[in-house]
Scaffold this active site. Structure first.
Site, PDB file in Angstrom:
ATOM      1  CB  CYS A  76      11.409   6.780   7.441  1.00  9.36           C
ATOM      2  SG  CYS A  76      10.918   8.098   6.298  1.00  9.36           S
ATOM      3  CB  CYS A  93       4.257   5.392   3.932  1.00 12.23           C
ATOM      4  SG  CYS A  93       6.047   5.308   3.682  1.00 12.23           S
TER       5      CYS A  93
END
EC number: 2.8.1.13
Length: 408
Positions: free
Chosen positions: A141, A237
């Site tokens: 990410c 997440c």
């Protein structure tokens, strides 16, 4: 607008140590100003995730006199996450970031990066498990969506720098930038940022490098920020329930094909219901008994086999790197490897770096050769490299493509 209170949070919250006075706030603001190192009034984009760290960064930069623009990325279906059992505060992140930006008094934008995030992070995460690897999605990410795509947006907005809430230090040395561990080693995130390129590091700023987490929460509370006591995220997440195997089964159902559990000596000990249930070093859940503790030592996805053996079989003599990044003094990591440069190699975020050296073979494959066997190293994981002469300095690293075991 009235200051938001901590009572607005519905999740369990940690205790906050109050700041001792205005001097502490002034010191925090000055620390942020030093970390940015740009003239007051310069435009800085603050990447706001909705958590306490990035929110405090935006607030400190605004207090320091910078022209701050907050940007939040929508990376996954927050509505779906909110409905998942155990997903404390999930779905609130964008809302929290927007409210904080309003309170701070800065413009705020939300960018829909859900499609990019799925392609660059979620799909890669699922594919890695299907290949028998152990991925680190937070690194992917940072490497793609945040430190590549978002940096382009920051530049388009006319910002001279982008600031994040990561606990890591950027130090300007000559005409280059170094990445260093944060002052609070218990919060240091340099392992997750090893793939940050020199060009990206020159543009990034990390205003929390000299602060510890209790101080950050104290700043948030003193400023009346609603998220002052918001709990830190503990899970991936996009898997707030922590049950990542359910996600992989949905995205890559072929990982559910049954196969054999085989001892490294060739004995077939049992069967399994899917290779994606296993990772290197795993001991629990094998459902085989031979009178000795067994661990997963290798995954063979092509033949749908889980290889097990004694703990000493987990010892790794060396590992090969791919997708490398280099922040050291030599021109390239290949040059450093050709010279057999000594390094400290960190194969997991929770593990201390181990002494090793770089190596380059005839096929230009870069390897890390450990001084002593390193346990439980798995393909797909990251290997961050540090300087033995200056252990706080990050030299770069790469993703582990393969490993060579210590002879058992």
């Amino acid at each position: 607008m009235a200051a938001m209170t901590l009572a607005d949070d519905i999740c369990p919250v940690p205790t906050i140590a109050p700041m001792s006075g205005a001097a502490d706030m002034d010191a925090a603001i000055e620390s942020a100003r030093q970390a940015v190192g740009l003239p007051v009034g310069s435009r800085v984009v603050a990447a706001m995730s909705g958590g306490v760290d990035s929110t405090v960064v935006a607030a400190l930069l605004a207090k320091a006199g910078y022209d701050v623009v907050g940007v939040t990325l929508q990376l996954y279906d927050h509505g779906a996450a909110l409905k998942k059992k155990g997903a404390c505060c999930a779905g609130q992140d964008i809302h929290d970031a927007r409210l904080a930006a309003e309170l701070i008094g800065i413009p705020h934008y939300v960018l829909d990066y859900e499609s990019r995030f799925k392609d660059a992070v979620i799909d890669q995460f699922a594919d890695s498990y299907l290949k028998g690897q152990t991925p680190v999605p937070c690194i992917r990410c940072n490497q793609t969506v945040k430190f590549r795509d978002l940096l382009d947006v920051a530049r388009d907005l006319g910002a001279e720098a982008m600031a994040t809430g990561h606990y890591v230090r950027r130090a300007a040395v000559g005409n280059r930038s170094q990445m260093r561990k944060a002052i609070d080693h218990s919060r240091d995130q340099s392992y997750f940022l090893f793939a940050t390129t020199q060009d990206q590091l020159d543009y990034l700023r990390f205003p929390l490098a000299d602060l510890e987490k209790p101080q950050v929460r104290g700043v948030a509370a003193a400023l009346g920020l609603r998220i002052a006591a918001k709990p830190d995220s503990q899970d991936i997440c996009f898997v707030p329930s922590g049950d990542y195997r359910t996600l992989i089964d949905r995205l890559r159902p072929q990982g559910r094909e049954a196969g054999e559990i085989v001892h490294m000596d060739g004995r077939v000990l049992g069967t399994h219901g899917g290779i994606t249930d296993y990772t290197i070093g795993q001991r629990r859940g094998l459902n085989v008994a031979v009178g000795e503790p067994l661990f997963v030592t290798k995954l063979d996805p092509d033949n749908r086999r889980v290889i097990v053996g004694p703990r000493e079989a987990l010892l790794t003599a060396s590992l090969a790197l791919e997708e490398t990044n280099w922040l050291g003094d030599q021109a390239t990591i290949e040059e450093a490897a050709r010279d057999g440069a000594p390094v400290l190699a960190r194969v997991r975020s929770t593990r201390q770096p181990s002494p090793a050296r770089l190596s380059l073979d005839d096929d230009n494959i870069i390897s890390v050769v450990f001084d002593e066997g390193e346990e439980g190293v798995a393909p797909g994981q990251a290997c961050a490299l540090y300087d033995p002469a200056d252990p706080d300095r990050v030299l770069g690293g790469g993703f582990i493509s393969s490993t060579t075991a210590v002879a058992v």
